[in-house]
Enzyme design. Structure first.
Site, PDB file in Angstrom:
ATOM      1  N   HIS A 103       0.832  -1.214   0.000  1.00  0.00           N
ATOM      2  CA  HIS A 103       0.000   0.000   0.000  1.00  0.00           C
ATOM      3  C   HIS A 103       0.868   1.266   0.000  1.00  0.00           C
ATOM      4  O   HIS A 103       1.297   1.745   1.044  1.00  0.00           O
ATOM      5  CB  HIS A 103      -0.900  -0.060   1.242  1.00  0.00           C
ATOM      6  CG  HIS A 103      -1.997   0.945   1.251  1.00  0.00           C
ATOM      7  ND1 HIS A 103      -3.196   0.723   1.902  1.00  0.00           N
ATOM      8  CD2 HIS A 103      -2.099   2.177   0.705  1.00  0.00           C
ATOM      9  CE1 HIS A 103      -3.969   1.776   1.751  1.00  0.00           C
ATOM     10  NE2 HIS A 103      -3.330   2.675   1.040  1.00  0.00           N
ATOM     11  N   LEU A 136       2.268   6.712  -4.881  1.00  0.00           N
ATOM     12  CA  LEU A 136       3.457   7.303  -5.524  1.00  0.00           C
ATOM     13  C   LEU A 136       3.132   8.530  -6.364  1.00  0.00           C
ATOM     14  O   LEU A 136       4.032   9.186  -6.867  1.00  0.00           O
ATOM     15  CB  LEU A 136       4.198   6.251  -6.361  1.00  0.00           C
ATOM     16  CG  LEU A 136       4.863   5.122  -5.562  1.00  0.00           C
ATOM     17  CD1 LEU A 136       5.670   4.226  -6.475  1.00  0.00           C
ATOM     18  CD2 LEU A 136       5.738   5.667  -4.438  1.00  0.00           C
ATOM     19  N   HIS A 141     -10.546  -0.290   1.394  1.00  0.00           N
ATOM     20  CA  HIS A 141     -10.168   0.881   2.200  1.00  0.00           C
ATOM     21  C   HIS A 141     -11.011   0.988   3.490  1.00  0.00           C
ATOM     22  O   HIS A 141     -10.600   1.651   4.449  1.00  0.00           O
ATOM     23  CB  HIS A 141     -10.285   2.126   1.311  1.00  0.00           C
ATOM     24  CG  HIS A 141     -10.309   3.422   2.010  1.00  0.00           C
ATOM     25  ND1 HIS A 141      -9.172   4.075   2.415  1.00  0.00           N
ATOM     26  CD2 HIS A 141     -11.340   4.228   2.376  1.00  0.00           C
ATOM     27  CE1 HIS A 141      -9.504   5.231   2.988  1.00  0.00           C
ATOM     28  NE2 HIS A 141     -10.811   5.343   2.973  1.00  0.00           N
ATOM     29  N   HIS A 159      -5.220  -0.797   6.014  1.00  0.00           N
ATOM     30  CA  HIS A 159      -5.009   0.039   7.211  1.00  0.00           C
ATOM     31  C   HIS A 159      -6.045  -0.139   8.326  1.00  0.00           C
ATOM     32  O   HIS A 159      -6.777   0.795   8.668  1.00  0.00           O
ATOM     33  CB  HIS A 159      -4.863   1.526   6.847  1.00  0.00           C
ATOM     34  CG  HIS A 159      -5.803   2.057   5.790  1.00  0.00           C
ATOM     35  ND1 HIS A 159      -7.161   1.899   5.844  1.00  0.00           N
ATOM     36  CD2 HIS A 159      -5.561   2.742   4.654  1.00  0.00           C
ATOM     37  CE1 HIS A 159      -7.702   2.482   4.784  1.00  0.00           C
ATOM     38  NE2 HIS A 159      -6.747   2.985   4.045  1.00  0.00           N
ATOM     39  N   ASP A 200       0.918   2.766   3.636  1.00  0.00           N
ATOM     40  CA  ASP A 200       0.000   3.837   3.199  1.00  0.00           C
ATOM     41  C   ASP A 200       0.772   5.155   3.017  1.00  0.00           C
ATOM     42  O   ASP A 200       0.254   6.238   3.289  1.00  0.00           O
ATOM     43  CB  ASP A 200      -1.187   4.016   4.151  1.00  0.00           C
ATOM     44  CG  ASP A 200      -2.354   4.732   3.481  1.00  0.00           C
ATOM     45  OD1 ASP A 200      -2.293   5.010   2.263  1.00  0.00           O
ATOM     46  OD2 ASP A 200      -3.344   5.031   4.178  1.00  0.00           O
ATOM     47  N   PRO A 213      -5.437  14.384   3.956  1.00  0.00           N
ATOM     48  CA  PRO A 213      -5.040  13.306   4.866  1.00  0.00           C
ATOM     49  C   PRO A 213      -3.881  12.493   4.293  1.00  0.00           C
ATOM     50  O   PRO A 213      -3.806  12.294   3.081  1.00  0.00           O
ATOM     51  CB  PRO A 213      -6.307  12.453   4.944  1.00  0.00           C
ATOM     52  CG  PRO A 213      -6.973  12.649   3.612  1.00  0.00           C
ATOM     53  CD  PRO A 213      -6.623  14.056   3.157  1.00  0.00           C
TER      54      PRO A 213
HETATM   55  O1  DOR Z   1      -4.588   9.223   4.543  1.00  0.00           O
HETATM   56  C1  DOR Z   1      -4.826   8.774   3.433  1.00  0.00           C
HETATM   57  N1  DOR Z   1      -4.238   9.263   2.330  1.00  0.00           N
HETATM   58  N2  DOR Z   1      -5.709   7.811   3.315  1.00  0.00           N
HETATM   59  C2  DOR Z   1      -6.155   7.400   2.118  1.00  0.00           C
HETATM   60  O2  DOR Z   1      -6.978   6.535   2.103  1.00  0.00           O
HETATM   61  C3  DOR Z   1      -5.668   8.008   0.867  1.00  0.00           C
HETATM   62  C4  DOR Z   1      -4.352   8.614   1.070  1.00  0.00           C
HETATM   63  C5  DOR Z   1      -3.952   9.559  -0.016  1.00  0.00           C
HETATM   64  O3  DOR Z   1      -4.086   9.210  -1.191  1.00  0.00           O
HETATM   65  O4  DOR Z   1      -3.440  10.627   0.305  1.00  0.00           O
HETATM   66 ZN    ZN Z   2      -7.167   4.093   2.356  1.00  0.00          ZN
HETATM   67 ZN    ZN Z   3      -3.942   4.633   0.944  1.00  0.00          ZN
END
Ligand code: DOR
Ligand code: ZN
Ligand code: ZN
Length: 399
Positions: free
Chosen positions: A18, A21, A139, A192, A265, A283
């Site tokens: 996970h 990039l 997810h 996660h 992640d 996030p």
């Molecule tokens: O914190 C996160 N960031 N959770 C996600 O599910 C997506 C990810 C992102 O792509 O930034």
């Molecule tokens: Zn996620």
């Molecule tokens: Zn993710």
């Protein structure tokens, strides 16, 4: 090539199921090249690049490109994750078969971060995935329970006036999809895991003989929502940092094998996406270059996991879940190896500007962490050594 391994720990190359990039589309925050460098420095020999790029990885045009670009860079195998639906949060299944059969050989499908597919789409996706022999990674977010939510629903968020993200938003989807996987006779993978309740649900599901696997991130193992006090948006992540009791349950579940593996992640974001008000910030946090040290800090140092266990949760189990036959297993004599060499006695202080990632959103800034990746080897070639990526394969990726 030869590695001096005196006093070091030698493990199979790490596999991250996970990783975000950001290429194509957000190369200002990370590229396949910079992310590959971060991965090699973190001890990884394979990463799975999530589908929420621009354009979305919902066709083999995109997934094949991601694979080929990763091979061109040559530091780590970049396996593309395909989107389950056309567009993220789409209402129509993507051509998973074409992506699976393409040069990128997509083995995992997910709409990570945008998982609003209804139960009927999920049911069809599981059936389609089963017929193709690929995996759906979930997810685990019920979006009707997370609208506007920015932090774990609990006393800390309430005191700070932050809209809460309930545990049930995650757990209700884990339970739902465990049952849908049962009915479809398909496998499902939980991304996660962040709550003690999810641990209980995964345990129950496995006890029923349903094919479920789960990952946990380093940040959910180490950090909790007491961090919100600073209002620093570096701590904003989906799912949110939970309570200390959740982190403790996750550590135990990883040690006990209820949770199968660690996945980063890794989610790079630009400075302007993280320096704003908490509620408005994006996030996600960096993870590739710090993952091993966080596992040592949270599990090895307290005696919950030995190095054999680290090999399982960082290499063998993720390789098995993804169906990689060339990663995370014992190497035969004379065979080119994927290896990670670790200095267990080293300690280092995290400095975002010294990380290979283009973005700086690490929650571990200025923290001193134990253990360091001394070297990484991909198919017998050294890709990183003593904190520097080699130019041997890529010819162009430097620090
Ligand atoms: O914190 C996160 N960031 N959770 C996600 O599910 C997506 C990810 C992102 O792509 O930034
Ligand atoms: Zn996620
Ligand atoms: Zn993710």
């Amino acid at each position: 090539e030869v590695l001096e391994a005196d006093g070091r720990i030698l493990l199979p190359g790490f596999v991250d199921l996970h990783t975000h990039l950001r290429e194509p589309g957000r190369e200002d925050t990370e590229t396949i090249e910079s992310g590959s460098a971060a991965a090699a420095l973190g001890g990884y020999t394979a990463v799975f690049a999530m589908a929420n790029t621009y354009p979305v990885a919902d066709t083999s045009v995109v997934t094949d490109h991601v694979w080929r670009r990763g091979q061109e860079v040559g530091l780590v195998d970049v396996h593309p994750v395909g989107a389950v639906t056309v567009g993220l949060a789409g209402k129509q299944l993507a051509e998973m078969g074409t992506m699976a059969a393409g040069e990128g050989r997509v083995r995992i499908f997910s709409d990570d971060g945008h998982c609003v597919y209804d139960p009927l789409i999920m049911r069809r996706a599981l059936e389609y995935a089963k017929s193709l022999g690929v995996l759906i990674a979930q997810h685990a977010e019920e979006p009707r329970l997370t609208q506007g939510a920015v932090a774990h629903e609990g006393p800390n968020a309430a005191r700070l006036g932050l809209a809460g993200w309930p545990r049930a938003a995650e757990e209700s989807i884990v339970a739902r999809d465990a049952l849908l996987a049962r009915d479809a006779g398909a496998r499902v993978h939980i991304c996660h895991a962040s709550t003690a309740g999810t641990v209980e649900l995964v345990k129950w599901t496995k006890a029923q003989g349903i094919s479920i696997t789960a990952e946990v991130t380093p940040h959910h193992l180490l950090l909790d929502d007491s961090r919100l006090e600073t209002y620093d948006a570096v701590n904003k992540v989906n799912p949110p940092l939970r309570e200390a009791s959740d982190a403790q349950a996750l550590r135990k579940a990883l040690a006990d094998g209820v949770i199968d593996c660690v996945a980063t992640d890794h989610a790079p974001h630009a400075e302007q996406e993280k320096c704003c008000e908490f509620a408005a910030a994006r996030p996600g946090m960096l993870g590739l270059e710090t993952a091993l040290s966080i596992i040592v800090e949270t599990l090895v140092a307290p005696g919950l996991l030995d190095w054999r266990g680290v090999a399982k949760v960082m290499s063998e189990n993720p390789a098995r879940i993804a169906g990689l036959d060339d990663q995370g297993r014992p190497i035969a004599v004379g065979e080119p190896a994927n290896l990670t060499l670790i200095d267990p006695d080293a300690s280092w202080t995290v400095r975002a500007r010294e990380l290979a990632s283009i973005s700086d959103n690490t929650p571990y800034e200025a923290m001193t962490l134990p253990a360091k990746v001394a070297a990484t080897m991909l198919r017998g070639r050294i890709t990183a050594r003593d904190g520097v990526v080699t130019t041997a394969l890529a010819g162009r990726v430097g620090q």
